[in-house]
Design a protein around this motif. Structure first.
Motif, short mmCIF file in Angstrom:
data_model
loop_
_atom_site.label_atom_id
_atom_site.label_comp_id
_atom_site.label_asym_id
_atom_site.label_seq_id
_atom_site.Cartn_x
_atom_site.Cartn_y
_atom_site.Cartn_z
N ARG A 53 0.87 -1.19 0.00
CA ARG A 53 0.00 0.00 0.00
C ARG A 53 0.90 1.22 0.00
O ARG A 53 1.91 1.26 0.70
CB ARG A 53 -0.87 0.01 1.26
CG ARG A 53 -2.02 -0.94 1.20
CD ARG A 53 -3.07 -0.53 2.20
NE ARG A 53 -3.59 0.81 1.88
CZ ARG A 53 -4.28 1.56 2.74
NH1 ARG A 53 -4.53 1.13 3.96
NH2 ARG A 53 -4.71 2.75 2.38
N ASP A 54 0.51 2.24 -0.73
CA ASP A 54 1.41 3.41 -0.85
C ASP A 54 1.70 4.06 0.50
O ASP A 54 2.82 4.51 0.76
CB ASP A 54 0.87 4.42 -1.87
CG ASP A 54 -0.42 5.11 -1.43
OD1 ASP A 54 -1.09 4.60 -0.51
OD2 ASP A 54 -0.74 6.16 -2.02
N ASP A 55 0.70 4.07 1.41
CA ASP A 55 0.88 4.72 2.72
C ASP A 55 2.00 4.08 3.54
O ASP A 55 2.56 4.72 4.42
CB ASP A 55 -0.42 4.62 3.53
CG ASP A 55 -1.62 4.96 2.70
OD1 ASP A 55 -2.23 6.00 2.96
OD2 ASP A 55 -1.94 4.20 1.75
ZN ZN Z 1 -2.99 4.87 0.24
#
Ligand code: ZN
Ligand code: ATP
Length: 287
Positions: A53-55
């Motif tokens: 996930r990008d986060d």
């Molecule tokens: Zn995200």
């Protein structure tokens, strides 16, 4: 360098995935990113790819679980992780903006004082309001921020915008840009020597791909009596190549031009007497 593999974190599925994968592939890194895969090894380059996930990417890179990663500047700024930004990548461009319902009479950022603002970016927004000496009530929500005002959850939103059509559809009007963002390559602060060498090799390829994307290769035919003026119209990186054509009195001119001036240059060349203009994409440009 035997054995060392550089670990890169990419977004698993989302707005950055396709272009992150495409960038690596244009750099000649071949790997399998089949659906649902969490990890992949390149077959022809010492790199291991984690799909996340990008986060989570800034944290993984800060902790050294991954050596490098591709993430939006917005996510990087929000997580405030201590990593190095190595290179802007030119895709995933968007802005984090404040938007208000159509009937909100907005004059300045001070109008947000005491208002409830829904966002997934409380850190960035908090800093922005602090810098503008505005005290507001930030509500952190993780998705579908744009519907918050219509369901009575907030008076305004701070969300990512690219075209603005999502805001428009939800009856919102963009009033302030809080930050501009694009995808960047980030790296762990203390990469070991071997990992750094692999990163430098990859970075050299990324820069070549990026330079190529910003330029076009142009070929044209010009009558010899107009050659000087036509050459003057070509703002190439080096002076153009000029070769005689089989037809006497004509030459073929080759050069590289920037994509931004491309249409203007082509129009001027045509007006200047150039014929048979061909414009080609460049795959890599080694500088
Ligand atoms: Zn995200
Ligand atoms: P994940 O499941 O990985 O957490 P996500 O839903 O948080 O994904 P995406 O919507 O895929 O994230 O967006 C990823 C990044 O793409 C954003 O953080 C931002 O940097 C960039 N981006 C570019 N344009 C937009 C846009 N119009 N809206 C949202 N993000 C955009």
């Amino acid at each position: 360098m035997t054995g060392t593999k550089l670990k890169i974190a990419l977004q698993k599925s989302g707005r950055l995935s396709e272009e992150s994968n495409a960038l690596l592939k244009k750099c000649g890194v071949r790997f399998n990113n089949g659906a649902g895969k969490l990890k992949s090894e390149a077959v022809n380059f010492p790199i291991e790819i984690y799909f996340l996930r990008d986060d989570d990417i800034p944290e993984y890179v800060a902790d050294g679980v991954a050596d490098i990663g591709i993430v939006g500047e917005n996510v990087l700024a929000e997580t405030k992780k201590d990593v190095q930004t190595i290179e802007k990548l030119g895709f995933g461009k968007c802005r984090l903006s404040l938007a208000v319902p159509k009937n909100f009479s907005y004059r300045s950022v001070k109008d947000f004082a005491g208002k409830r603002i829904a966002t997934s970016y409380p850190q960035i927004l908090g800093d922005y309001f602090a810098a503008n000496s505005v005290e507001s009530d930030i509500h952190t929500i993780s998705g579908s921020v744009e519907i918050a005002p219509s369901i009575g959850l907030a008076d305004a939103v701070c969300d990512l915008v690219s075209s603005g059509s999502t805001l428009f559809t939800n009856g919102l009007r963009e009033v302030e840009i809080v930050m501009q963002s694009e995808a960047v390559l980030i790296a762990h602060n203390n990469l070991d020597g071997n990992s750094r060498k692999i990163l430098d090799k990859l970075l050299f390829r990324i820069k070549s791909v990026r330079a190529a994307a910003q330029n076009k290769y142009i070929l044209l035919n010009a009558p010899n009596d107009k050659l000087t003026e036509i050459i003057a119209l070509l703002p190439g990186i080096k002076s153009p190549t000029v070769m005689p054509l089989a037809e006497t009195g004509w030459s073929s001119v080759h050069s590289v031009i920037n994509e931004n001036d491309f249409w203007e240059v082509v129009e001027n060349l045509k007006a200047g007497g150039a014929e048979g203009i061909l414009v080609l994409s460049i795959d890599q440009m080694i500088q």
